[in-house]
Structure formats: structure tokens, C-alpha cells
Design an enzyme around this catalytic site. Structure first.
Site, PDB file in Angstrom:
ATOM      1  N   ASP A 221      -2.379   8.688 -11.937  1.00  0.00           N
ATOM      2  CA  ASP A 221      -1.149   8.059 -12.389  1.00  0.00           C
ATOM      3  C   ASP A 221      -0.688   8.796 -13.644  1.00  0.00           C
ATOM      4  O   ASP A 221      -1.469   9.489 -14.293  1.00  0.00           O
ATOM      5  CB  ASP A 221      -1.390   6.567 -12.687  1.00  0.00           C
ATOM      6  CG  ASP A 221      -0.066   5.793 -12.724  1.00  0.00           C
ATOM      7  OD1 ASP A 221      -0.093   4.596 -13.027  1.00  0.00           O
ATOM      8  OD2 ASP A 221       0.986   6.406 -12.450  1.00  0.00           O
TER       9      ASP A 221
ATOM     10  N   ASP B 142      -2.845   1.392  -3.538  1.00  0.00           N
ATOM     11  CA  ASP B 142      -3.979   1.372  -4.477  1.00  0.00           C
ATOM     12  C   ASP B 142      -4.084  -0.048  -5.015  1.00  0.00           C
ATOM     13  O   ASP B 142      -3.057  -0.713  -5.197  1.00  0.00           O
ATOM     14  CB  ASP B 142      -3.739   2.344  -5.646  1.00  0.00           C
ATOM     15  CG  ASP B 142      -2.975   1.660  -6.788  1.00  0.00           C
ATOM     16  OD1 ASP B 142      -1.741   1.810  -6.832  1.00  0.00           O
ATOM     17  OD2 ASP B 142      -3.613   0.940  -7.586  1.00  0.00           O
TER      18      ASP B 142
ATOM     19  N   CYS C 272     -20.911  -5.774  10.006  1.00  0.00           N
ATOM     20  CA  CYS C 272     -20.480  -4.772   9.020  1.00  0.00           C
ATOM     21  C   CYS C 272     -21.609  -3.769   8.807  1.00  0.00           C
ATOM     22  O   CYS C 272     -22.777  -4.136   8.764  1.00  0.00           O
ATOM     23  CB  CYS C 272     -20.130  -5.454   7.693  1.00  0.00           C
ATOM     24  SG  CYS C 272     -19.676  -4.293   6.381  1.00  0.00           S
TER      25      CYS C 272
ATOM     26  N   CYS D 222     -22.056  -1.821   6.151  1.00  0.00           N
ATOM     27  CA  CYS D 222     -22.331  -1.450   4.756  1.00  0.00           C
ATOM     28  C   CYS D 222     -23.746  -1.890   4.396  1.00  0.00           C
ATOM     29  O   CYS D 222     -24.319  -2.774   5.054  1.00  0.00           O
ATOM     30  CB  CYS D 222     -21.302  -2.104   3.831  1.00  0.00           C
ATOM     31  SG  CYS D 222     -21.740  -3.759   3.294  1.00  0.00           S
TER      32      CYS D 222
ATOM     33  N   CYS E 275     -24.500  -5.684   4.024  1.00  0.00           N
ATOM     34  CA  CYS E 275     -24.587  -6.486   5.255  1.00  0.00           C
ATOM     35  C   CYS E 275     -25.752  -6.075   6.135  1.00  0.00           C
ATOM     36  O   CYS E 275     -26.328  -6.909   6.839  1.00  0.00           O
ATOM     37  CB  CYS E 275     -23.284  -6.355   6.042  1.00  0.00           C
ATOM     38  SG  CYS E 275     -21.883  -7.017   5.159  1.00  0.00           S
TER      39      CYS E 275
ATOM     40  N   HIS F 284     -19.322  -3.325  -0.100  1.00  0.00           N
ATOM     41  CA  HIS F 284     -18.835  -4.098   1.059  1.00  0.00           C
ATOM     42  C   HIS F 284     -17.308  -4.203   1.043  1.00  0.00           C
ATOM     43  O   HIS F 284     -16.639  -3.997   2.062  1.00  0.00           O
ATOM     44  CB  HIS F 284     -19.436  -5.506   1.070  1.00  0.00           C
ATOM     45  CG  HIS F 284     -18.789  -6.375   2.103  1.00  0.00           C
ATOM     46  ND1 HIS F 284     -19.091  -6.286   3.441  1.00  0.00           N
ATOM     47  CD2 HIS F 284     -17.783  -7.275   1.993  1.00  0.00           C
ATOM     48  CE1 HIS F 284     -18.315  -7.114   4.120  1.00  0.00           C
ATOM     49  NE2 HIS F 284     -17.508  -7.729   3.258  1.00  0.00           N
TER      50      HIS F 284
HETATM   51  C1  LIG Z   1      -1.158  -3.738 -10.108  1.00  0.00           C
HETATM   52  N1  LIG Z   1       0.267  -3.602 -10.004  1.00  0.00           N
HETATM   53  C2  LIG Z   1       0.853  -2.420 -10.312  1.00  0.00           C
HETATM   54  N2  LIG Z   1       0.183  -1.306 -10.695  1.00  0.00           N
HETATM   55  C3  LIG Z   1       1.147  -0.382 -10.962  1.00  0.00           C
HETATM   56  C4  LIG Z   1       1.019   0.935 -11.442  1.00  0.00           C
HETATM   57  C5  LIG Z   1      -0.366   1.516 -11.720  1.00  0.00           C
HETATM   58  C6  LIG Z   1      -1.089   1.921 -10.429  1.00  0.00           C
HETATM   59  C7  LIG Z   1      -2.421   2.518 -10.815  1.00  0.00           C
HETATM   60  C8  LIG Z   1      -2.586   3.897 -10.773  1.00  0.00           C
HETATM   61  C9  LIG Z   1      -3.812   4.472 -11.181  1.00  0.00           C
HETATM   62  C10 LIG Z   1      -4.856   3.658 -11.615  1.00  0.00           C
HETATM   63  C11 LIG Z   1      -6.148   4.270 -12.049  1.00  0.00           C
HETATM   64  F1  LIG Z   1      -6.835   3.420 -12.822  1.00  0.00           F
HETATM   65  F2  LIG Z   1      -6.895   4.599 -11.015  1.00  0.00           F
HETATM   66  F3  LIG Z   1      -5.892   5.366 -12.719  1.00  0.00           F
HETATM   67  C12 LIG Z   1      -4.714   2.287 -11.641  1.00  0.00           C
HETATM   68  C13 LIG Z   1      -3.474   1.709 -11.241  1.00  0.00           C
HETATM   69  C14 LIG Z   1       2.210   1.667 -11.686  1.00  0.00           C
HETATM   70  N3  LIG Z   1       2.143   2.970 -12.180  1.00  0.00           N
HETATM   71  C15 LIG Z   1       3.313   3.637 -12.475  1.00  0.00           C
HETATM   72  N4  LIG Z   1       3.245   4.886 -12.960  1.00  0.00           N
HETATM   73  N5  LIG Z   1       4.545   3.090 -12.276  1.00  0.00           N
HETATM   74  C16 LIG Z   1       4.676   1.841 -11.764  1.00  0.00           C
HETATM   75  O1  LIG Z   1       5.844   1.355 -11.620  1.00  0.00           O
HETATM   76  C17 LIG Z   1       3.478   1.079 -11.456  1.00  0.00           C
HETATM   77  C18 LIG Z   1       3.583  -0.234 -10.943  1.00  0.00           C
HETATM   78  C19 LIG Z   1       2.414  -0.959 -10.709  1.00  0.00           C
HETATM   79  N6  LIG Z   1       2.201  -2.239 -10.297  1.00  0.00           N
HETATM   80 ZN   LIG Z   2     -20.522  -5.304   4.525  1.00  0.00          ZN
END
Ligand SMILES: CNc1nc2c(CCc3ccc(C(F)(F)F)cc3)c3[nH]c(N)nc(=O)c3cc2[nH]1
Ligand SMILES: [Zn+2]
Length: 373
Positions: free
Chosen positions: A104, A278, A316, A318, A321, A347
Site C-alpha cells: 500500500d 485484502d 479441512c 489445515c 483440523c 485455518h
Molecule cells: C479496512 N478497510 C480499508 N482498508 C483500506 C486501505 C488499506 C488496505 C491495506 C493495504 C495494505 C495493508 C498492509 F498492512 F498489508 F500493508 C493493510 C491494509 C486503503 N488504502 C489506500 N491506499 N486507500 C484507500 O482508500 C484504502 C481504503 C481502505 N479501507
Molecule cells: Zn482447518
């Protein structure tokens, strides 16, 4: 049959025949080809915040079926530092994960984690939540950091518009994201098999979502994310946006819905044309004792499991399980044994990957997949 080719990375062109069944003609199954391997979509991407999917070895994450995991620009730039990770061979080598990595751009994490921060046209100035030292994240620095980490898919630097926002607030936030997207695209070092995704904003306002999409399509990203959702608006409003937003994006490029979600959210979003997901739910809730099963969510800490000699799911594959009982998992989680977090996480990741596999199969066979969850 509707021919949909979901690639974008110049490295390879792959035509995917994704049968779209009548009720959800927008659902599609495909393969994204990258420098670090293929991603079967619809795909669930486990969150690996600090260079690790918590409580999992990378090879264990691989056995769950994950093709790609997420890394975090914000955390890694603070510690151990992007230049150090680069010097040590990049994040793939550092964490021993050789498949695709998506990072991100960091803006979202700054707004949710750091205490003091200031948003300017240049970027976001903030104090580290670790030692209070001052940092700046901008389209240029975020894109460079993601390059230094060696990420396969780089995210443009955006501002995640909070919910709720007035139309004016959402409009100026979206316009800032469009200006930052242009600078992110200019700063991106384009290489075969690597890609950069733009992130559209616009909150719940369809004309702002359209304008955001038009601005970003001009920059010809390798894929597009729908941002500004899963920020408290609730499933109904999220689906209302998803009823039209994915269609604003190029049909032959991957669409990533950030931060989503529970199985029911994922199914509804796939039906509306989303390819990538994600969510921290399987890992974070696993560590808190919540197991996703075909019988529903099992809160393993509940005393009714303390002498339950059966597995979470009898079929499952994993380790939790195959080799252990709910009574053992109940005990481990109660006494906060590390193995408890490991087995519950394993899991849940397996459950989410199985869900995605079944969705991909149902789409490929043109079958309806409304009832799976
Ligand atoms: C939970 N809801 C949500 N998460 C959002 C995220 C984060 C996504 C993210 C990416 C990487 C990681 C890491 F921990 F693995 F690195 C964790 C979470 C957004 N990210 C950006 N750039 N714009 C958005 O507009 C946006 C909207 C989001 N709604
Ligand atoms: Zn399992």
C-alpha cells in the site's frame, strides 16, 4: 462466453475465458501474470504488515494457496527503513517470500496510526508512532519506497476520504488524490512484470467516482483499486457504490477493492466485478480466537468447546483440523499460547483461500455462487 483478459503487465498477454453467468454477468475469473508469478483471480491477499503474515511462516502461507500477500510501506519505512531493506536485497528476500507482493502507498496507515500529521499539497507530514521523529510521505517518496522494497504491485499515493464526508469534502479529497496519482505515475519506474495501480476515491457520490475514474484512466495504470470503502459506511452503502463503480474501470485490467472483507462482502463484490481483496479479518480475528467454518464463525474461547474432541472442520486439510481438536485450540487460546495464534490463523487463511477457489470454479463453470459463504 464473454472473453475477458485480465492481465496488464506487458510481460505476458493471457486470454482468459471467463464465463459470466446471467445473474451476475459482471463476475469474472482470470489470471494476472507478473514478474513474481501468477495471481488467480478473484484473489484474497493476506495482510503482511511488518514483512510477515503474523504467526505464519511464508511457506505456510503458500500452502494455504495464497498467490500474493500485502506489505506495508508505512511500517517498513519507519523500521527497518526502505533503504536498508533495499540494501539487504528487497522485501522478497528479506522475508523469504518469492511470489507477488503488493504494497500500500502508506497514506491510509499514516491517517490511522500516526498521532501528529499534516496534509499539504506536497504530501503528508507526520511523526512516527514509534519514536515521534518527523517523516514526510508524498507521491514521489511513497513510490520510491515501494520501489526500494521491490514490490510487484505498487499503489499510487492517495488520500482515503473519510466516511461520512460532505460532497464538497469528498470532491476536494478526490481532486487531491487525482493530482497525487499523476505525480505517483510520473515517479513510477515501469518494468516488465511489475505494475502500479491507481486508487479511485469519491466516497458515495457517483459523479465524483466517475471523475476520479476518468482522471486515473488517463494515466493508464496497470490496474485500479476502489478506495474509500470499508471505512464504516456499512455493507449496504458499499454495495450501492459497487453497483456502478467497477464498471467505470477498464474491463481488461485488475480491480482491487481495498480492505474487504468478510466472506459475504467478498461474494457480493465479486458479483459486481471485483478481482482482488485484502482484509485483516482472517489473521487478526484468528489470533483473537475466531475461526471461520462452514458452520459459521466459531468463537473457540467459548467454554462449550473445552471438552469438544472434534476438529474445527472435519474435511479441512489445515494442520489445526488435521491434527488437533477444538478442545486443544480452546485451551491454547485461553492460555495465550503462541501455537494457538498459529493454528487459528492457518485455518482461517485456508478457509478464505478455499472460498476464493470455489468462487473461481463456479465462475469458470458459469454456475451461480450466491449461496457459498
Ligand atoms: C479496512 N478497510 C480499508 N482498508 C483500506 C486501505 C488499506 C488496505 C491495506 C493495504 C495494505 C495493508 C498492509 F498492512 F498489508 F500493508 C493493510 C491494509 C486503503 N488504502 C489506500 N491506499 N486507500 C484507500 O482508500 C484504502 C481504503 C481502505 N479501507
Ligand atoms: Zn482447518
Amino acid at each position: 462466453e464473454k472473453e475477458v483478459s485480465i492481465t496488464k503487465f506487458p510481460a505476458d498477454e493471457r486470454k482468459i475465458i471467463a464465463k459470466a453467468h446471467d445473474k451476475y454477468k459482471k463476475a469474472r475469473a482470470g489470471i494476472i501474470n507478473t514478474r513474481h508469478g501468477q495471481i488467480h483471480t478473484p484473489a484474497f491477499m493476506p495482510v503482511g504488515t511488518k514483512g510477515t503474515v503474523k504467526a505464519m511462516l511464508p511457506e505456510s502461507v503458500q500452502t494455504t494457496g495464497a498467490d500474493i500477500i500485502l506489505g506495508n510501506t508505512y511500517h517498513l519505512m519507519l523500521q527497518p527503513g526502505a533503504k536498508r531493506v533495499f540494501k539487504l536485497g528487497g522485501l522478497h528476500k528479506f522475508m523469504n517470500w518469492s511470489k507477488p507482493l503488493l504494497t500500500d502507498s502508506g497514506g491510509f496507515q499514516v491517517m490511522s496510526l500516526s498521532k501528529l500529521r499534516k496534509i499539504t499539497e506536497e504530501g503528508v507530514i507526520f511523526n512516527s508512532h514509534i519514536d515521534g521523529s518527523k517523516f514526510m510521505l508524498s507521491p514521489e517518496s511513497s513510490t520510491e519506497i515501494q520501489y526500494l522494497l521491490g514490490s510487484t504491485i505498487t499503489m499510487a499515493f492517495d488520500e482515503c476520504t473519510p466516511y461520512p464526508s460532505t460532497y464538497e469534502q469528498a470532491k476536494s479529497s478526490m481532486e487531491l488524490t487525482s493530482r497525487w496519482a499523476k505525480r505517483s505515475r510520473k515517479a513510477f519506474y515501469s518494468r516488465d512484470g511489475y505494475g502500479q495501480f491507481g486508487i479511485i476515491q469519491g466516497s458515495i457520490y457517483n459523479d465524483l467516482r466517475l471523475k476520479s475514474a476518468l482522471d486515473l484512466i488517463e494515466l493508464d495504470f496497470e490496474g485500479y483499486a476502489i478506495g474509500g470503502l470499508a471505512v464504516g459506511e456499512g455493507q449496504e452503502l458499499m454495495f450501492k457504490v459497487l453497483d456502478y463503480a467497477p464498471d467505470l474501470l477498464p474491463i481488461n485490467k485488475p480491480r482491487y477493492l481495498m480492505g474487504v472483507g468478510k466472506p459475504a462482502d467478498i461474494i457480493g463484490a465479486v458479483q459486481r466485478g471485483i478481482d482482488m481483496f485484502d482484509c485483516v479479518i482472517p489473521t487478526r480475528s484468528g489470533r483473537n480466537g475466531q475461526a471461520f467454518t462452514k458452520y459459521g464463525v466459531v468463537n473457540i474461547r467459548n467454554s462449550k468447546y473445552k471438552e469438544d474432541n472434534t476438529p474445527l472442520e472435519e474435511d479441512c486439510l489445515c494442520p489445526a483440523c488435521k491434527n488437533y481438536t477444538k478442545a486443544y485450540l480452546h485451551y491454547l487460546v485461553k492460555v495465550k499460547e503462541i501455537l494457538g495464534a498459529m493454528l487459528m490463523t492457518w485455518h482461517n487463511l485456508m478457509y478464505f483461500q478455499k472460498l476464493m477457489l470455489r468462487i473461481r470454479e463456479y465462475i469458470a463453470q458459469g454456475k451461480d455462487f450466491d449461496f457459498i459463504s
